[in-house]
Scaffold this motif. Structure first.
Motif, PDB file in Angstrom:
ATOM      1  N   ILE A 131      -3.303  -0.959 -32.494  1.00  0.00           N
ATOM      2  CA  ILE A 131      -2.589  -2.185 -33.445  1.00  0.00           C
ATOM      3  C   ILE A 131      -3.058  -3.322 -33.011  1.00  0.00           C
ATOM      4  CG2 ILE A 131      -0.566  -3.002 -34.458  1.00  0.00           C
ATOM      5  CD1 ILE A 131       0.777  -0.090 -33.833  1.00  0.00           C
TER       6      ILE A 131
ATOM      7  N   ALA B  68       4.662   0.702 -33.873  1.00  0.00           N
ATOM      8  CA  ALA B  68       3.882   1.629 -33.083  1.00  0.00           C
ATOM      9  C   ALA B  68       4.356   3.218 -33.404  1.00  0.00           C
ATOM     10  CB  ALA B  68       3.663   1.482 -31.437  1.00  0.00           C
TER      11      ALA B  68
ATOM     12  N   ILE C  65       3.257   3.679 -25.474  1.00  0.00           N
ATOM     13  CA  ILE C  65       2.809   2.619 -26.236  1.00  0.00           C
ATOM     14  C   ILE C  65       2.463   1.764 -25.233  1.00  0.00           C
ATOM     15  CG2 ILE C  65       3.447   0.628 -27.719  1.00  0.00           C
ATOM     16  CD1 ILE C  65       5.754   2.185 -28.541  1.00  0.00           C
TER      17      ILE C  65
ATOM     18  N   ARG D   4       8.075   5.418 -25.675  1.00  0.00           N
ATOM     19  CA  ARG D   4       8.686   5.078 -26.842  1.00  0.00           C
ATOM     20  C   ARG D   4       9.946   4.372 -26.757  1.00  0.00           C
ATOM     21  NH1 ARG D   4       6.783   4.926 -32.072  1.00  0.00           N
ATOM     22  NH2 ARG D   4       8.347   4.866 -33.699  1.00  0.00           N
TER      23      ARG D   4
END
Length: 227
Positions: A24, A72, A77, A145
């Motif tokens: 991203i 995300a 991440i 996460r």
């Protein structure tokens, strides 16, 4: 950074077909061609692997990363600086740390002046906010996460000192934190202005400490309500 990251991730997926990833790119309101360049990677790799988010106005590094974290989709991440100061292949070390949680020092190459400012800043970090972390500002951090959702939902600082706010919250929540040695080098053309940026961060450190101590900033501990 993009070529290195995608080459590394593609190679990892070829070795393990069950491995999936997405990159991203968050453009923090810049007026250069960041979004246009990033969209070329979307065309090449597909929108399932490369997504581009463009903010209309500059919100600061912390604000841009927060947006990326919230959209995300992965179990783990990673956020990384786009200047290529760190090697993307060092992700392997961070992944290993998730299971081993062993501390180490960063293998960094910095100018003498920047090193002097760094030590002064780290003293303030240790004195006011976060202890036990050798380098709070490294722009290469991996989170689960759940940890990312909890921490970035409570984050108050959106500019240079957001890392300190993030780690301060992690320690408040008693989330395990570890450091590994990564390859890092100073990149010319950084948007950080050494003296002014460090002064801003010093001010933010004082505000972080005062606002949490005085209760001006509240912390939401119920992660179930955040999902």
């Amino acid at each position: 950074m993009m070529d290195e990251a995608l080459e590394f991730l593609d190679d990892k997926q070829k070795k393990n077909p069950s491995y999936s990833y997405e990159v991203i790119v968050v453009n923090d309101g810049s007026t250069d061609k960041t979004s246009e360049v990033a969209l070329e990677y979307t065309k090449k790799y597909g929108s399932d692997k490369v997504r581009v988010l463009t903010l209309e106005k500059n919100r600061g590094k912390g604000g841009a990363i927060r947006l990326g974290m919230f959209v995300a989709r992965g179990q783990y991440i990673l956020f990384a600086d786009a200047d290529g100061a760190s090697k993307f292949s060092d992700l392997i070390k961070l992944e290993k740390l998730m299971s081993e949680m062993r501390n180490s020092e960063n293998m960094a190459v910095r100018s003498m002046f920047r090193t002097f400012l760094m030590y002064g800043f780290h003293f303030l970090v240790y004195f006011l906010c976060v202890r036990g972390i050798k380098d709070t500002q490294c722009g290469f951090k991996l989170l689960t996460r759940d940890a990312a959702l909890l921490l970035f939902s409570n984050l108050h600082v959106e500019r240079w000192a957001f890392d300190v706010d993030l780690l301060y919250l992690a320690q408040r929540f008693k989330i395990p934190i570890g450091e590994v040695a990564i390859n890092w080098q100073e990149i010319e053309g950084s948007k950080m202005i050494p003296v002014w940026s460090w002064l801003q961060m010093g001010r933010d450190l004082l505000l972080i400490r005062l606002r949490y101590v005085l209760g001006a900033w509240r912390i939401n501990t119920d992660i179930k309500k955040l999902k």
